[in-house]
Design a protein around this motif. Structure first.
Motif, PDB file in Angstrom:
ATOM      1  N   ASN A  92       0.804  -1.221   0.000  1.00 42.63           N
ATOM      2  CA  ASN A  92       0.000   0.000   0.000  1.00 42.63           C
ATOM      3  C   ASN A  92       0.836   1.269   0.000  1.00 42.63           C
ATOM      4  OD1 ASN A  92      -2.427  -1.732   0.862  1.00 42.63           O
ATOM      5  ND2 ASN A  92      -3.267   0.339   0.834  1.00 42.63           N
ATOM      6  N   LYS A  93       0.309   2.279  -0.648  1.00 39.90           N
ATOM      7  CA  LYS A  93       0.881   3.610  -0.574  1.00 39.90           C
ATOM      8  C   LYS A  93       0.591   4.199   0.802  1.00 39.90           C
ATOM      9  CE  LYS A  93       2.372   4.210  -4.854  1.00 39.90           C
ATOM     10  NZ  LYS A  93       3.789   4.483  -5.170  1.00 39.90           N
ATOM     11  N   GLY A  94       1.528   4.971   1.310  1.00 41.60           N
ATOM     12  CA  GLY A  94       1.320   5.689   2.552  1.00 41.60           C
ATOM     13  C   GLY A  94       1.319   7.174   2.304  1.00 41.60           C
ATOM     14  N   THR A  95       1.272   7.933   3.381  1.00 39.79           N
ATOM     15  CA  THR A  95       1.408   9.375   3.286  1.00 39.79           C
ATOM     16  C   THR A  95       1.817   9.902   4.657  1.00 39.79           C
ATOM     17  OG1 THR A  95       0.420  11.404   2.397  1.00 39.79           O
ATOM     18  CG2 THR A  95      -1.001   9.996   3.724  1.00 39.79           C
ATOM     19  N   ILE A  96       1.732  11.194   4.869  1.00 37.61           N
ATOM     20  CA  ILE A  96       2.288  11.804   6.071  1.00 37.61           C
ATOM     21  C   ILE A  96       1.544  11.382   7.339  1.00 37.61           C
ATOM     22  CG2 ILE A  96       3.102  13.758   4.737  1.00 37.61           C
ATOM     23  CD1 ILE A  96       0.835  15.425   5.933  1.00 37.61           C
ATOM     24  N   GLU A  97       2.269  11.428   8.453  1.00 34.99           N
ATOM     25  CA  GLU A  97       1.655  11.168   9.756  1.00 34.99           C
ATOM     26  C   GLU A  97       0.950  12.399  10.287  1.00 34.99           C
ATOM     27  OE1 GLU A  97       3.480  10.771  14.157  1.00 34.99           O
ATOM     28  OE2 GLU A  97       4.057   9.131  12.815  1.00 34.99           O
ATOM     29  N   GLY A  98       1.536  13.569  10.086  1.00 36.84           N
ATOM     30  CA  GLY A  98       0.997  14.782  10.678  1.00 36.84           C
ATOM     31  C   GLY A  98       1.418  14.921  12.138  1.00 36.84           C
ATOM     32  N   PRO A  99       1.060  16.034  12.780  1.00 35.37           N
ATOM     33  CA  PRO A  99       1.569  16.314  14.125  1.00 35.37           C
ATOM     34  C   PRO A  99       0.726  15.783  15.277  1.00 35.37           C
ATOM     35  CG  PRO A  99       0.463  18.247  13.263  1.00 35.37           C
ATOM     36  CD  PRO A  99       0.400  17.209  12.185  1.00 35.37           C
ATOM     37  N   TYR A 100      -0.398  15.096  15.004  1.00 37.99           N
ATOM     38  CA  TYR A 100      -1.339  14.827  16.085  1.00 37.99           C
ATOM     39  C   TYR A 100      -1.536  13.346  16.416  1.00 37.99           C
ATOM     40  CZ  TYR A 100      -2.434  19.733  15.240  1.00 37.99           C
ATOM     41  OH  TYR A 100      -2.338  21.092  15.077  1.00 37.99           O
ATOM     42  N   TYR A 101      -0.568  12.517  16.069  1.00 37.09           N
ATOM     43  CA  TYR A 101      -0.630  11.103  16.450  1.00 37.09           C
ATOM     44  C   TYR A 101      -0.323  10.935  17.936  1.00 37.09           C
ATOM     45  CZ  TYR A 101       0.974   6.264  17.039  1.00 37.09           C
ATOM     46  OH  TYR A 101       1.155   4.987  17.492  1.00 37.09           O
TER      47      TYR A 101
END
Length: 283
Positions: free
Chosen positions: A102-111
């Motif tokens: 699978n393709k992924g993408t950014i986690e972002g700051p709020y995990y």
């Protein structure tokens, strides 16, 4: 639901929370980075800055405006937001370009790790009368050879209907719209949540000043954040999007990929969607 927590939520408050979380969770992996690697990367970044200054004849007034803005980013605690919105998508692209699954993408700051476990089928914690269209999401986690992965972990988190994340805005229950699921013997899961809405990233801090000065917009399309993991396989971090969102094509974070757009179907009480994950074995 009342709007009380939204009345006092600020970019600085969310930024401070994201900065504190980053410092506690993310720094161990770079402790032994060789000096030569640090020198190489730092020098090339600085060279690129120098070239921009020369190419565009940057003035002292512009330099001082940049200096003031960089100070504000730190004071507002918005470095995680700035980097995750405008830089992380390229880091993610490079880090996962070898993958066959699978393709992924950014986690972002709020995990936030360690969200409540709900088994292979369950509901994400919500407030009473949580706004949003009910969404039932089913799927299967497999390896690249098609083998089902029982016991795989699917972590889900997303913003509420007004763009706020629990633990990063006041007045929201700690684990609201955050949960972990573990796949069954066939690698399957079923998640009950609500469909999120598009939202603007915080604009009352330094990042908002940049957006206004540059004439950009601050919108992110509606999305579900996920981390999917299984023993012997690479961790997948992704965001899943919804068709027809006007910001799929101009996401401020440049994180949307066609492979990550869901295909929900209408149901008696909301929507359903089937979307699974293929994980790459650890190399």
């Amino acid at each position: 639901m009342t709007a009380t927590h939204h009345e006092v939520a600020t970019a600085a408050g969310s930024g401070a929370g994201a900065t504190a979380r980053f410092k506690s969770d993310k720094l161990a992996g770079v402790a032994n980075t060789p000096k030569e690697r640090v020198s190489l990367l730092a020098r090339e970044v600085l060279d690129a800055v120098h070239e921009t200054i020369r190419k565009h004849k940057v003035t002292y007034d512009e330099y001082n405006a940049l200096k003031s803005w960089l100070i504000s980013v730190g004071e507002d605690g918005e470095w995680p937001l700035f980097l995750d919105v405008w830089v992380e998508h390229v880091v993610e692209e490079v880090a996962t370009e070898h993958r066959q699954g699978n393709k992924g993408t950014i986690e972002g700051p709020y995990y936030v790790p360690n969200a409540p476990e709900q088994g292979s089928s369950g509901s994400v914690p919500t407030r009473e009368n949580e706004p949003g269209t009910p969404l039932v999401w089913t799927g299967q986690v497999t390896s690249t050879d098609g083998t089902a992965l029982p016991g795989a972990k699917v972590e889900l988190w997303h913003a509420d209907a007004e763009g706020y994340y629990s633990q990063f805005a006041p007045g929201i229950p700690e684990w609201n719209l955050r949960a972990s699921f573990t796949t069954d013997e066939q690698g399957r899961f079923e998640i009950h949540t609500v469909k999120p809405a598009p939202y603007q990233i915080p604009t009352d801090g330094a990042c908002g000043k940049l957006i206004a000065a540059a004439g950009w917009h601050a919108w992110r399309p509606a999305h579900l954040h996920v981390k999917v993991s299984a023993p012997g396989h690479e961790l997948l971090t992704a965001q899943l999007y919804f068709p027809g969102d006007e910001h799929n094509d101009d996401d401020i974070a440049s994180a949307v990929k066609p492979e990550l757009v869901l295909d929900p179907k209408p149901a008696d009480n909301g929507e359903t969607v089937d979307y699974g994950f293929v994980l790459d074995p650890v190399r």
